[in-house]
Design an enzyme around this catalytic site. Structure first.
Site, PDB file in Angstrom:
ATOM      1  N   GLY A 246       0.772  -1.243   0.000  1.00 25.93           N
ATOM      2  CA  GLY A 246       0.000   0.000   0.000  1.00 25.93           C
ATOM      3  C   GLY A 246       0.798   1.284   0.000  1.00 25.93           C
ATOM      4  CD  GLU A 288       1.088  -9.337   1.221  1.00 26.49           C
ATOM      5  OE1 GLU A 288       1.000 -10.570   1.311  1.00 26.49           O
ATOM      6  OE2 GLU A 288       0.089  -8.578   1.314  1.00 26.49           O
ATOM      7  N   PRO A 289       4.693  -4.841  -1.105  1.00 28.30           N
ATOM      8  CG  PRO A 289       6.867  -4.044  -1.434  1.00 28.30           C
ATOM      9  CD  PRO A 289       6.080  -5.060  -0.666  1.00 28.30           C
ATOM     10  N   GLY A 290       3.411  -3.542  -4.133  1.00 24.18           N
ATOM     11  CA  GLY A 290       3.178  -3.850  -5.546  1.00 24.18           C
ATOM     12  C   GLY A 290       3.427  -2.607  -6.365  1.00 24.18           C
ATOM     13  NE  ARG A 291      -0.734   2.234  -5.761  1.00 29.93           N
ATOM     14  CZ  ARG A 291      -1.916   2.110  -6.366  1.00 29.93           C
ATOM     15  NH1 ARG A 291      -2.095   2.606  -7.564  1.00 29.93           N
ATOM     16  NH2 ARG A 291      -2.923   1.521  -5.756  1.00 29.93           N
ATOM     17  CB  CYS A 359     -17.265   2.518 -28.672  1.00 30.93           C
ATOM     18  SG  CYS A 359     -18.695   3.281 -29.378  1.00 30.93           S
ATOM     19  CD  GLU A 360     -17.565   2.806 -21.438  1.00 31.85           C
ATOM     20  OE1 GLU A 360     -17.789   1.786 -22.130  1.00 31.85           O
ATOM     21  OE2 GLU A 360     -17.527   2.783 -20.210  1.00 31.85           O
ATOM     22  CE1 TYR A 388      -2.621  -3.642  -8.397  1.00 30.28           C
ATOM     23  CE2 TYR A 388      -1.561  -1.608  -7.745  1.00 30.28           C
ATOM     24  CZ  TYR A 388      -1.923  -2.903  -7.465  1.00 30.28           C
ATOM     25  OH  TYR A 388      -1.588  -3.463  -6.258  1.00 30.28           O
TER      26      TYR A 388
END
Ligand code: LLP
Length: 429
Positions: A246, A288-291, A359-360, A388
């Protein structure tokens, strides 16, 4: 300008490579990663956990942030473990020869097939998330004649002041056992009594993109008290504590991340203090670092196509990707910085809404982004997209997922191939 971002001859460089050349060579959209930035982050975490927990700690890369074989190879090479959340991530890790004992398996609704797969493959730790999983995992372990190391995921009830969608430590949340209601204690008692499970410790994860150390310190002290409570009531003192990930990164100038060592310094001091007060041995600590391992290590290159000015309202600068390769603005209103890679020295006095080609109407990469005056054919670089983005990409509108290249000291190599039209129909019958 050895690694990370740099500018030369009006071009944006990344990892020592000219990004305009990369766009030419590999096509766009293109994810580009700087290997040295990833490795530096792994080392920073590893060195500081070793230092502040006196060698009794371990870094797990949260591979949901960016999962592919090369990432598991790098994590292993840097001597860190990984956190996985599906049999698919475990499969990818194992196919890159990642050591099973250094894998943690999370998830609030693991299927029997996933649990069997994990137990058969001797995955190091399984993080149990609900009561039924205690029984299901026990049965599977029994059938396979194994004892499984488990942690229990606990909701310590901490609000980490982050975006609502990515806040997971508070009580109204699908993950884990609630501390406050006594559910966590009941789960711990049950799991400890369960024959084929070895309860090594507890886990908590209080949210994502967090900038202050306080919620982590609070989590550490709450979890230490819980360990002591469980020890008093069951006689079983667990030896491991996983404090989750986090740690925030800088997407724009509004973000002010702390050096990782600062988190480690403050949180370890709190944990050691709490353990002393509670007469507990300091557990082995996992993070648990990801980002923060891959986020700043990645950028996305696009080619600018249509430019549409709606007088007195805004200018849409459309690129050849969009929410199919980066859904984070559409999902969370996430902010990014961007620049025109072939105009890197030119003033960024043009205010753009960067739109994708899906298309949005909500298919935007960001609004009010300052860039140099754009022209069709320019290469637009969106920064800090390493986490991510690829892992949340989709084939919406039958877009093909971009390739990813890894750059090291100016040299590039493909680590994920660009999807083809054949890939798109390969599962159609
Ligand atoms: N550990 C657990 C148990 C987690 O649930 C997460 C993230 C992490 C570690 C890694 O957190 P990090 O260090 O990357 O912040 N898709 C969202 C982020 C969801 C995070 C979910 N869990 C986004 O794009 O911002």
């Amino acid at each position: 300008m050895e690694y990370g971002l740099g500018i030369k001859n009006n071009h944006l460089y990344f990892g020592g490579a000219d990004t305009v050349e990369l766009a030419k060579q590999y096509g766009t959209p293109l994810y580009v990663f700087d290997e040295r930035v990833i490795r530096e982050a792994c080392r920073d975490y590893k060195n500081s956990i070793d230092r502040y927990y006196d060698g009794n700690g371990m870094v797990l890369y949260a591979s949901k942030a960016f999962s592919c074989k090369e990432m598991y190879r790098i994590a292993n090479d840097e001597g860190i473990g990984v956190d996985t959340v599906s049999a698919g991530e475990i499969y990818t890790a194992l196919s890159a020869d990642f050591p099973a004992e250094n894998i943690f398996f999370h998830g609030n609704n693991k299927t029997d097939a996933e649990l069997e797969y994990a137990v058969e493959n001797n995955i190091g730790h399984i993080v149990i998330d609900d009561f039924l999983e205690i029984d299901r995992l026990n049965n599977i372990a029994g059938q396979l004649g194994k004892t499984v190391n488990v942690m229990l995921r606990i909701k310590p009830g901490i609000d980490a002041h982050t975006h609502d969608f990515i806040k997971t430590g508070q009580n109204d949340c699908k993950f884990g056992f609630t501390l406050e209601t006594g559910e966590a204690l009941d789960a711990a008692k049950k799991a400890i009594r369960t024959e084929n499970l070895n309860v090594t410790g507890f886990h908590c994860h209080i949210g994502s993109q967090i900038f202050s150390t306080e919620p982590f310190s609070l989590a550490a002290s709450v979890m230490a008290s819980f360990i002591a409570r469980v020890a008093n009531e069951t006689g079983h003192t667990v030896s491991e504590l996983n404090l989750g990930g986090g740690f925030g990164i800088r997407y724009t100038d509004e973000d002010e991340p702390l050096p990782y060592a600062e988190f480690m310094n403050k949180v370890s001091a709190q944990l050691k203090y709490s353990c002393k007060e509670l007469s507990l041995p300091v557990p082995k600590v996992f993070i648990e670092p990801g980002r923060s391992i891959v986020g700043p290590a990645g950028i996305t290159l696009y080619t600018v196509g249509s430019i549409k000015t709606i007088p007195n309202i805004r200018t849409y600068v459309s690129v050849d990707g969009g929410m199919s390769d980066n859904p984070r603005y559409a999902l969370y209103g996430a902010k990014y910085d961007a620049l025109i890679a072939n105009k890197a020295e030119e003033p960024d006095d043009f205010i753009a809404t960067i739109a994708g080609k899906c298309c949005e109407s909500g298919d935007l990469i960001g609004e009010n982004i300052k860039i140099a005056t754009p022209e069709t054919g320019d290469v637009l670089a969106v920064l800090a997209t390493g986490a991510y983005n690829y892992s949340m990409a989709s084939n919406y509108n039958r877009m093909t997922r971009p390739a990813a290249v890894m750059v090291k000291d100016g040299k590039s190599r493909v680590i994920i191939k660009r999807e083809t039209f054949e890939d798109l129909i390969s599962k159609d019958v």
